[in-house]
Design a protein around this motif. Structure first.
Motif, short mmCIF file in Angstrom:
data_model
loop_
_atom_site.label_atom_id
_atom_site.label_comp_id
_atom_site.label_asym_id
_atom_site.label_seq_id
_atom_site.Cartn_x
_atom_site.Cartn_y
_atom_site.Cartn_z
N ASN A 283 38.93 12.01 -40.31
CA ASN A 283 37.78 11.36 -39.68
C ASN A 283 36.53 11.59 -40.52
O ASN A 283 36.24 12.72 -40.93
CB ASN A 283 37.57 11.92 -38.27
N SER A 284 35.77 10.52 -40.77
CA SER A 284 34.58 10.63 -41.61
C SER A 284 33.39 11.23 -40.87
O SER A 284 32.41 11.63 -41.50
CB SER A 284 34.20 9.25 -42.16
N ASP A 285 33.46 11.28 -39.55
CA ASP A 285 32.38 11.86 -38.75
C ASP A 285 32.54 13.38 -38.78
O ASP A 285 33.55 13.91 -38.30
CB ASP A 285 32.46 11.35 -37.31
#
Length: 265
Positions: free
Chosen positions: A208-210
């Motif tokens: 996940n890029s978050d």
């Protein structure tokens, strides 16, 4: 004894050498659920420890504890006691159908070993599947405690899944790994023990890029209350303690180390 030691060698068994107590109790639980904190430092605490009737001793009140050495196992596989020539304090005598070591000596070393192994079961996602976790707690907890503890963990896991936007924490993309590192004895007698397990937990969504959702890790404690019941230490209560200390803090030095026997599979 050869059959027992072969079974022990096939997995990681946490055996505690209780050569002393500690003066600081820190924070982590693998039973807590994890909620994204929008960039704050990892603190996954959500389940407050139940009130204890036994006060936590102050540093000045804690006296050294002698090394506890259990008796070799009997032919019936019953828990050993402290009058022994064994070199491994707290050694469990067998492993149950869920892979949990059981059959501990009625000693402080046996009590801490039981708490460490009972705490470890929630550090693996496979063990947190609702039907499995209910059966596992049925095998190690008092009848009146098993449902309450497993229900709390199941609810927390549902809240975690919702917060992270996955159907359940059993999703292939969800990460949860917990490892116990050290312990503190809060209180002990032949009938009851209160132990704190200190360690680390990692959680989040792989890839996940978050940064609030991607896997992160934090340090903290779990608390464990066990009682002597029907020839073994049984779990009466368990939950999250404070989410501290980090391993970089001086307070981390106050937790006793485990003696590890065997290798995981």
């Amino acid at each position: 004894m050869p059959g027992l030691m072969e079974s022990v060698a096939r997995r990681l068994i946490i055996i505690i050498v209780a050569t002393g107590t500690v003066s600081v109790i820190g924070g982590l639980v693998i039973g807590r659920y994890v909620i994204p904190d929008k960039g704050a430092s990892p603190d996954t605490a959500s389940v407050a420890p139940a009130p204890s009737t036994t006060p936590t001793p102050s540093p000045a009140a804690i006296a050294p504890t002698p090394t506890l050495v259990p008796k070799p196992d009997s032919a019936e596989g019953k828990p050993a006691d402290s009058a022994s020539t064994s070199q491994i304090p707290g050694l469990p005598t067998r492993i149950n159908e869920f892979g949990i070591p059981i059959g501990y000596p009625r000693t402080e070393a046996g009590a801490v070993s039981a708490c460490a192994n009972y705490d470890a079961i929630t550090g693996t996602l496979r063990n947190r599947e609702p039907s499995r976790i209910r059966m596992m707690y049925d095998s190690i907890a008092l009848p009146e405690s098993s449902k309450r503890i497993s229900d709390t963990i199941i609810k927390n896991d549902k809240d975690s899944a919702k917060a992270y936007g996955v159907p359940s924490i059993q999703s292939p993309d969800f990460s949860l790994i917990g490892r116990g590192i050290g312990y503190a004895v809060r209180s002990y007698n032949d009938n009851e023990a209160n132990v704190t397990i200190w360690g680390t937990v990692a959680f989040g969504i792989y890839g996940n890029s978050d940064p609030n959702l991607a896997p992160r890790q934090g340090w903290g404690t779990d608390f464990c209350q066990i009682v002597w019941h029907e020839g073994d230490w049984k779990l009466k209560d368990a939950g999250d303690g404070p989410a501290e200390p980090d391993i970089t803090q001086r307070a981390a030095e106050s937790f006793k180390e485990f003696l590890l026997v065997g290798a995981g599979t």
